[in-house]
Motif scaffolding. Structure first.
Motif, PDB file in Angstrom:
ATOM      1  N   PHE A  56       0.856  -1.188   0.000  1.00  0.00           N
ATOM      2  CA  PHE A  56       0.000   0.000   0.000  1.00  0.00           C
ATOM      3  C   PHE A  56       0.891   1.236   0.000  1.00  0.00           C
ATOM      4  O   PHE A  56       2.117   1.120   0.115  1.00  0.00           O
ATOM      5  CB  PHE A  56      -0.929  -0.009   1.237  1.00  0.00           C
ATOM      6  CG  PHE A  56      -0.174   0.075   2.539  1.00  0.00           C
ATOM      7  CD1 PHE A  56       0.526  -1.039   3.020  1.00  0.00           C
ATOM      8  CD2 PHE A  56      -0.118   1.264   3.278  1.00  0.00           C
ATOM      9  CE1 PHE A  56       1.251  -0.959   4.206  1.00  0.00           C
ATOM     10  CE2 PHE A  56       0.594   1.333   4.464  1.00  0.00           C
ATOM     11  CZ  PHE A  56       1.280   0.223   4.930  1.00  0.00           C
ATOM     12  N   TYR A  64      -7.518  -0.295   4.608  1.00  0.00           N
ATOM     13  CA  TYR A  64      -7.355  -0.265   3.141  1.00  0.00           C
ATOM     14  C   TYR A  64      -8.249  -1.324   2.511  1.00  0.00           C
ATOM     15  O   TYR A  64      -8.441  -2.405   3.075  1.00  0.00           O
ATOM     16  CB  TYR A  64      -5.887  -0.534   2.762  1.00  0.00           C
ATOM     17  CG  TYR A  64      -4.943   0.557   3.241  1.00  0.00           C
ATOM     18  CD1 TYR A  64      -4.581   1.610   2.389  1.00  0.00           C
ATOM     19  CD2 TYR A  64      -4.425   0.524   4.528  1.00  0.00           C
ATOM     20  CE1 TYR A  64      -3.724   2.613   2.831  1.00  0.00           C
ATOM     21  CE2 TYR A  64      -3.567   1.517   4.980  1.00  0.00           C
ATOM     22  CZ  TYR A  64      -3.221   2.568   4.127  1.00  0.00           C
ATOM     23  OH  TYR A  64      -2.389   3.560   4.565  1.00  0.00           O
ATOM     24  N   THR A  83      -6.408   4.733  -0.810  1.00  0.00           N
ATOM     25  CA  THR A  83      -7.184   3.932   0.145  1.00  0.00           C
ATOM     26  C   THR A  83      -7.109   2.447  -0.168  1.00  0.00           C
ATOM     27  O   THR A  83      -7.790   1.644   0.464  1.00  0.00           O
ATOM     28  CB  THR A  83      -8.671   4.352   0.085  1.00  0.00           C
ATOM     29  OG1 THR A  83      -9.113   4.149  -1.273  1.00  0.00           O
ATOM     30  CG2 THR A  83      -8.863   5.795   0.486  1.00  0.00           C
ATOM     31  N   GLU A  84      -6.297   2.089  -1.126  1.00  0.00           N
ATOM     32  CA  GLU A  84      -6.303   0.702  -1.585  1.00  0.00           C
ATOM     33  C   GLU A  84      -4.971  -0.010  -1.325  1.00  0.00           C
ATOM     34  O   GLU A  84      -3.909   0.606  -1.291  1.00  0.00           O
ATOM     35  CB  GLU A  84      -6.626   0.642  -3.088  1.00  0.00           C
ATOM     36  CG  GLU A  84      -8.044   1.076  -3.398  1.00  0.00           C
ATOM     37  CD  GLU A  84      -8.324   1.179  -4.895  1.00  0.00           C
ATOM     38  OE1 GLU A  84      -9.517   1.266  -5.249  1.00  0.00           O
ATOM     39  OE2 GLU A  84      -7.369   1.173  -5.694  1.00  0.00           O
ATOM     40  N   SER A 113     -10.997  -6.146   2.849  1.00  0.00           N
ATOM     41  CA  SER A 113     -10.211  -5.038   3.400  1.00  0.00           C
ATOM     42  C   SER A 113      -9.316  -5.494   4.550  1.00  0.00           C
ATOM     43  O   SER A 113      -9.472  -6.589   5.086  1.00  0.00           O
ATOM     44  CB  SER A 113     -11.151  -3.936   3.891  1.00  0.00           C
ATOM     45  OG  SER A 113     -11.866  -4.394   5.028  1.00  0.00           O
TER      46      SER A 113
END
Lengths: 390, 390
Positions: A56, A64, A83-84, A113
């Motif tokens: 990330f 995330y 955010t990923e 997530s």
């Protein structure tokens, strides 16, 4: 007659490096590099994850969304929003949009997530491209010994062929009418010939796998004729027997008549005094004493370092070992003594049976205690220097 | 997870000696004897001259008539009167009538007679029959390592065949979709496969010349199928890669499904933590980490001693070396550290670049500094114990 230290010096000075050859890295164990090697690639060739975890972009966020996977061998450069994250495995490509990998142990994950429990530092667990070595950087300088690790390193850079110094071709010439091959019937007055097989085994320990053995009758004509042939074909020649002072020892004469240059004859040592060392062009000739234990002693002291030196090794002598003596040792004869000895973690014991004919002591020894000619005695408990022979 | 000392203990306890085989003494270097050997002959087989000189019966006389010659290989048992001597050479048969040999250097000789200038002691320079070993005496006990000297000793007794422990057959199984053979084109995301060639070279240093390499895709089915075949044929199996915690690591599962007994998995060490050790019957299975430097570390610490143990060697670990540290060493993680290091005659330097992926450091190291898990630091100048890896 010369001193041992001088003899060792002369052998070293005359042991010239062999010509070079290309060789497959697979077969290069124990050879010495004759060229400087530059890296053909960056290693790692891309930014690589050092852990199983999640890649990330480092920020203050702990949560995330998982949007993909990068396994070892993949190269899908997944686009990541801040955010990923992606699932990633050890050795896998880290997408350009990610700068950090968190170990899976430090994450609470569900299918979609993750929540990072322990935040790693920025750039953590990402091996930069070229971290280990960059393209065109020096992999190895010339004269590097090829070890298992060196083979691994060359292979991981995709290198399959290197230039090394050749191994010397070695011949053993055996003289002596008293000798019978092991396995045959032992007639009266004869003994079994054991030096050639012993020297072959010794050469194997230095990686010289194939050694040709020649046998000649104990006379000048046969010896001279055999030597003429052998001198053309080999880089190192070991002659077993026929070099002491008796009328029936023709070896030295046969050598000189073949234009072998005498570099020394007889060394102030025990055992192993009657040894001849000479050269013809770059070929080295060691005429070793016929007594098995003398022969093997001189093999370890003179021949093995010469073999290593010709192979291009810089460390041609075994690293010396220092141990405490378990008994007094006297040297009353003013010669350098090579005493068969056995050492353990702390002490060294000089073994019984040091006669030059006796191999049984040698077979249980793991070292030679070298007592220089100018030392009259060592005392029990004294630290002494050993040459390991295991 | 277990400690290193325990892991070493488990490997040792499960490394059972191989079955025995007859082997030619010529080829026995590095093997271990599986039988006690008795001497088939007296050595020397007859009373032998230790010098070039003259054989006679010791008395107060200094002058002797020369009545014959005994060369090495002869067996003419010349009759001698008390006033007579024969010319004799090193290794030659001493006639029954003579008890002493005088060195030729201590004699004034003409064609027919000698005058002894320096009288030797009675029995001097005559090697008694069986002096080195008598018929039926023990040559070697079982479990003796066959060195060059041992080969020489066996040969000089006429022994041509011995019973030794076989060398283990070793297979290397390589997993990993990211791997490309050196020499091929390196596609994106891939790296060159170097562990198999490196491990093969490491095995060669222990005398294991031929090692078969198998390659499988990184999935359970392929790995399981390959293992089924390999487990039938080999004594030691090294698996490279696929043993860490990632979802894509199928090796452990494939092993267990093949009825391999887990003996340990993961060791409290760095590098080399993710290692599996198991057995099936007498076959040992080491699943090594994929990182080259971790793999090689565990090879030296666990695999090499197991190979030696299976070959019957009693000294399966290299003799440790003690040297003084050139810098402080910290261990903040409570694991046993294996640090690539280089020692000389007096000091040891811990090298830069200890990452588990880095082989370049290993290639210039000659030892591993072992820092036990319960040691927090060593200080500069402190004497530490090293495992040589040259």
């Amino acid at each position: 007659m010369i001193e041992v230290s001088k003899a060792i010096e002369i052998v070293e000075a005359n042991s010239i490096k062999m010509p070079v050859q290309k060789i497959s890295v697979k077969k290069a164990l124990g050879y010495v590099l004759a060229e400087k090697i530059l890296s053909p690639i960056d290693m790692p060739p891309f930014r690589q994850s050092a852990m199983d975890g999640y890649a990330f972009t480092h920020s203050i966020r702990h949560q995330y969304d998982i949007v993909g996977t990068s396994q070892a061998g993949d190269h899908s450069n997944i686009k990541l929003k801040p955010t990923e994250a992606i699932r990633i495995y050890t050795g896998a490509f880290v997408p350009d949009d990610a700068d950090t990998v968190v170990m899976q142990e430090n994450v609470m994950a569900n299918e979609d997530s993750i929540l990072i429990a322990t935040m790693p530092e920025k750039l953590a667990n990402v091996r930069p491209k070229g971290e280990q070595i960059a393209k065109d950087d020096v992999v190895f300088e010339a004269n590097t010994l090829i070890t298992p690790a060196a083979i691994g390193f060359l292979a991981c850079l995709g290198i399959t062929e290197i230039e090394v110094y050749k191994k010397p071709k070695v011949a053993i010439l055996v003289t002596g009418n008293e000798l019978v091959a092991p396995g045959k019937k032992l007639k009266k007055g004869k003994i079994f010939e054991s030096n050639s097989i012993m020297l072959q085994a010794g050469l194997k320990t230095a990686g010289i796998e194939k050694t040709k053995v020649y046998r000649v009758k104990d006379n000048l004509k046969s010896t001279k004729k055999a030597l003429k042939e052998i001198l053309k074909k080999y880089d190192i020649i070991l002659i077993s027997g026929g070099i002491s002072v008796g009328d029936y020892d023709f070896v030295k004469e046969a050598l000189l008549q073949n234009d072998v240059k005498e570099l020394f004859y007889k060394v102030n040592q025990k055992p192993g005094k009657p040894m001849f060392f000479g050269s013809k062009k770059e070929t080295l000739i060691f005429a070793l004493p016929g007594n098995p234990a003398s022969s093997l002693t001189n093999f370890y002291i003179y021949v093995l370092p010469a073999v290593k030196s010709r192979m291009g090794l810089s460390e041609i002598h075994k690293t010396k070992v220092i141990r405490k003596l378990t008994s007094d040792v006297k040297n009353t004869i003013g010669k350098t003594l090579f005493l068969k000895a056995k050492y353990d973690e702390t002490n060294v014991t000089v073994l019984d049976g040091q006669s030059s004919a006796m191999l049984n002591t040698f077979a249980v020894a793991n070292s030679l205690l070298i007592v220089p000619e100018n030392i009259e005695n060592y005392v029990k408990g004294q630290s002494v220097t050993l040459l390991p022979i295991d």
